[in-house]
Design a protein around this motif. Sequence first.
Motif, PDB file in Angstrom:
ATOM      1  N   GLN A 291       0.824  -1.204   0.000  1.00 52.53           N
ATOM      2  CA  GLN A 291       0.000   0.000   0.000  1.00 52.53           C
ATOM      3  C   GLN A 291       0.864   1.262   0.000  1.00 52.53           C
ATOM      4  OE1 GLN A 291      -0.568  -2.734   1.672  1.00 52.53           O
ATOM      5  NE2 GLN A 291      -2.756  -3.163   1.868  1.00 52.53           N
ATOM      6  N   LEU A 292       1.988   1.228   0.717  1.00 56.43           N
ATOM      7  CA  LEU A 292       2.929   2.352   0.691  1.00 56.43           C
ATOM      8  C   LEU A 292       3.396   2.609  -0.733  1.00 56.43           C
ATOM      9  CD1 LEU A 292       4.898   4.384   2.154  1.00 56.43           C
ATOM     10  CD2 LEU A 292       6.538   2.486   2.218  1.00 56.43           C
ATOM     11  N   LEU A 293       3.771   1.537  -1.432  1.00 54.12           N
ATOM     12  CA  LEU A 293       4.231   1.679  -2.817  1.00 54.12           C
ATOM     13  C   LEU A 293       3.123   2.214  -3.710  1.00 54.12           C
ATOM     14  CD1 LEU A 293       6.456   1.158  -4.962  1.00 54.12           C
ATOM     15  CD2 LEU A 293       5.443  -1.107  -5.277  1.00 54.12           C
ATOM     16  N   ALA A 294       1.910   1.647  -3.580  1.00 52.28           N
ATOM     17  CA  ALA A 294       0.806   2.052  -4.454  1.00 52.28           C
ATOM     18  C   ALA A 294       0.443   3.523  -4.241  1.00 52.28           C
ATOM     19  CB  ALA A 294      -0.418   1.171  -4.205  1.00 52.28           C
ATOM     20  N   GLY A 295       0.371   3.959  -2.985  1.00 52.18           N
ATOM     21  CA  GLY A 295       0.056   5.368  -2.718  1.00 52.18           C
ATOM     22  C   GLY A 295       1.115   6.299  -3.264  1.00 52.18           C
ATOM     23  N   THR A 296       2.388   5.891  -3.164  1.00 53.39           N
ATOM     24  CA  THR A 296       3.479   6.712  -3.698  1.00 53.39           C
ATOM     25  C   THR A 296       3.416   6.773  -5.220  1.00 53.39           C
ATOM     26  OG1 THR A 296       4.862   6.062  -1.806  1.00 53.39           O
ATOM     27  CG2 THR A 296       5.979   7.059  -3.686  1.00 53.39           C
ATOM     28  N   VAL A 297       3.103   5.645  -5.841  1.00 54.32           N
ATOM     29  CA  VAL A 297       2.940   5.623  -7.303  1.00 54.32           C
ATOM     30  C   VAL A 297       1.856   6.613  -7.724  1.00 54.32           C
ATOM     31  CG1 VAL A 297       2.079   4.230  -9.235  1.00 54.32           C
ATOM     32  CG2 VAL A 297       3.819   3.302  -7.698  1.00 54.32           C
ATOM     33  N   TYR A 298       0.734   6.607  -6.989  1.00 60.90           N
ATOM     34  CA  TYR A 298      -0.329   7.561  -7.322  1.00 60.90           C
ATOM     35  C   TYR A 298       0.182   8.995  -7.232  1.00 60.90           C
ATOM     36  CZ  TYR A 298      -4.144  10.781  -6.625  1.00 60.90           C
ATOM     37  OH  TYR A 298      -4.960  11.878  -6.716  1.00 60.90           O
ATOM     38  N   GLY A 299       0.869   9.329  -6.148  1.00 66.83           N
ATOM     39  CA  GLY A 299       1.372  10.695  -5.993  1.00 66.83           C
ATOM     40  C   GLY A 299       2.309  11.095  -7.112  1.00 66.83           C
ATOM     41  N   LEU A 300       3.218  10.191  -7.493  1.00 68.41           N
ATOM     42  CA  LEU A 300       4.145  10.496  -8.580  1.00 68.41           C
ATOM     43  C   LEU A 300       3.414  10.602  -9.917  1.00 68.41           C
ATOM     44  CD1 LEU A 300       7.141   8.195  -7.580  1.00 68.41           C
ATOM     45  CD2 LEU A 300       7.016  10.686  -7.394  1.00 68.41           C
ATOM     46  N   SER A 301       2.350   9.797 -10.089  1.00 67.81           N
ATOM     47  CA  SER A 301       1.587   9.877 -11.344  1.00 67.81           C
ATOM     48  C   SER A 301       0.888  11.225 -11.480  1.00 67.81           C
ATOM     49  CB  SER A 301       0.561   8.741 -11.412  1.00 67.81           C
ATOM     50  OG  SER A 301      -0.550   8.986 -10.570  1.00 67.81           O
ATOM     51  N   CYS A 302       0.648  11.894 -10.346  1.00 69.61           N
ATOM     52  CA  CYS A 302       0.044  13.240 -10.353  1.00 69.61           C
ATOM     53  C   CYS A 302       1.095  14.333 -10.505  1.00 69.61           C
ATOM     54  CB  CYS A 302      -0.741  13.469  -9.060  1.00 69.61           C
ATOM     55  SG  CYS A 302      -2.194  12.435  -8.860  1.00 69.61           S
ATOM     56  N   ARG A 303       2.341  13.918 -10.678  1.00 67.50           N
ATOM     57  CA  ARG A 303       3.482  14.830 -10.830  1.00 67.50           C
ATOM     58  C   ARG A 303       3.786  15.581  -9.533  1.00 67.50           C
ATOM     59  NH1 ARG A 303       2.742  11.851 -14.468  1.00 67.50           N
ATOM     60  NH2 ARG A 303       2.835  12.309 -16.708  1.00 67.50           N
ATOM     61  N   TYR A 304       3.411  15.002  -8.407  1.00 68.74           N
ATOM     62  CA  TYR A 304       3.807  15.575  -7.131  1.00 68.74           C
ATOM     63  C   TYR A 304       5.289  15.279  -6.889  1.00 68.74           C
ATOM     64  CZ  TYR A 304      -1.194  15.874  -5.958  1.00 68.74           C
ATOM     65  OH  TYR A 304      -2.530  16.164  -5.949  1.00 68.74           O
ATOM     66  N   PRO A 305       5.985  16.144  -6.144  1.00 67.14           N
ATOM     67  CA  PRO A 305       7.358  15.804  -5.765  1.00 67.14           C
ATOM     68  C   PRO A 305       7.364  14.568  -4.884  1.00 67.14           C
ATOM     69  CG  PRO A 305       6.588  17.739  -4.563  1.00 67.14           C
ATOM     70  CD  PRO A 305       5.548  17.441  -5.602  1.00 67.14           C
ATOM     71  N   LEU A 306       8.511  13.879  -4.831  1.00 70.38           N
ATOM     72  CA  LEU A 306       8.577  12.611  -4.108  1.00 70.38           C
ATOM     73  C   LEU A 306       8.176  12.770  -2.644  1.00 70.38           C
ATOM     74  CD1 LEU A 306       9.260   9.612  -4.139  1.00 70.38           C
ATOM     75  CD2 LEU A 306      11.650  10.221  -3.644  1.00 70.38           C
ATOM     76  N   ARG A 307       8.557  13.875  -2.011  1.00 70.54           N
ATOM     77  CA  ARG A 307       8.233  14.033  -0.588  1.00 70.54           C
ATOM     78  C   ARG A 307       6.722  14.007  -0.354  1.00 70.54           C
ATOM     79  NH1 ARG A 307       9.554  19.133  -2.381  1.00 70.54           N
ATOM     80  NH2 ARG A 307       8.009  20.776  -2.016  1.00 70.54           N
ATOM     81  N   GLN A 308       5.956  14.619  -1.279  1.00 69.41           N
ATOM     82  CA  GLN A 308       4.507  14.632  -1.142  1.00 69.41           C
ATOM     83  C   GLN A 308       3.911  13.271  -1.518  1.00 69.41           C
ATOM     84  OE1 GLN A 308       2.683  17.985  -3.007  1.00 69.41           O
ATOM     85  NE2 GLN A 308       0.602  17.394  -2.448  1.00 69.41           N
ATOM     86  N   ALA A 309       4.479  12.638  -2.552  1.00 68.40           N
ATOM     87  CA  ALA A 309       4.001  11.317  -2.953  1.00 68.40           C
ATOM     88  C   ALA A 309       4.214  10.304  -1.836  1.00 68.40           C
ATOM     89  CB  ALA A 309       4.723  10.871  -4.225  1.00 68.40           C
ATOM     90  N   VAL A 310       5.348  10.398  -1.144  1.00 67.97           N
ATOM     91  CA  VAL A 310       5.631   9.483  -0.047  1.00 67.97           C
ATOM     92  C   VAL A 310       4.624   9.657   1.075  1.00 67.97           C
ATOM     93  CG1 VAL A 310       7.271   9.033   1.826  1.00 67.97           C
ATOM     94  CG2 VAL A 310       8.080   9.143  -0.537  1.00 67.97           C
ATOM     95  N   ARG A 311       4.225  10.883   1.343  1.00 65.19           N
ATOM     96  CA  ARG A 311       3.234  11.104   2.410  1.00 65.19           C
ATOM     97  C   ARG A 311       1.879  10.496   2.040  1.00 65.19           C
ATOM     98  NH1 ARG A 311       5.219  13.841   6.438  1.00 65.19           N
ATOM     99  NH2 ARG A 311       7.032  15.189   6.141  1.00 65.19           N
TER     100      ARG A 311
END
Length: 321
Positions: A291-311
Amino acid sequence: MHLTSREKEIADVIRMEPLISQEELARRFGITRSSVAVHISNLMRKGIILGKGYVFNQQASAVIMGESYININVKDRDGRVSIDVKHGGSAFEMSRVLSNFGVNVKVITIVGNDKFGDEIINEYKKIDIDISNIYRHPEGHTSKKLLVNNVLQYKEGFSQEDYQKTFNSKEWVAMNCEWLVVEPHFHDNLPSRILEKASETPPFGCSFKNLKYPDEVPEVFKNFYLVALGVERTDDLDIYVEKGLDFVRKGLQNCIITDGSSTLVYITQHLVTDVSLLPNQKFDCQAGLPQLLAGTVYGLSCRYPLRQAVRIGIGSASVID
């Protein structure tokens, strides 16, 4: 960290009628205008709508290659026995997270041509997953895990050869997506072209793995875009951070390392950042790393910076039942 049913309904209407007013939305759904404003604010915060004017974030596409199974957990509490049956597997859990965020998800997996296979496919349908690439094995039974008081006692499933044939037959699907998420014990089953960047626009390869010292990080991770590593002991975090740095130097683009209970570290080509996990952000790596990976993938797919995608990923992992 997912879309509520009301948010999905409002998003669907706005996609069809981008000039619709908040007053009209309130009338259609029988709620107040202020409630509509709150839902739209949430859609903006979650990256579904970009800024004012109802400009939608382009829907990302993801393919998940992994296992789907029936999880049977027998619990004995002071002589009172209960049996809990759930649909599980990393493919299912990651698909659910990404679908809740509005990502277009296809899953490549195997189920048997039996009752349990029907149930798993129906569960995928309920969360709007494209099931056209699920292979129904004509002879094998759907994979199962039997646990007693949460301890694995027995497992049956399909062979690596079955998965190899299935993944090879779906190579075109895996090559023609934006995000390719692969369950860890299927790395060797990947068609070589996918991670060798053979196409002009290869997918962003992502995976995860739970590690117990002295486990080594799989060498294939140097070819991935994003990897999440779960560490069993907090004392071993520094060891695996060093290994993560080494893999980033070899070619891995982004590496996340966490014990799930105190600290998360993310590494890029340019920086290393520590994040202290708050009490409400803690999670069990064995259950929550996908789930951590999937949520981060979603954030990066939205072009968020990694720090925001990780959150976003932390939020997805920390709300597991």
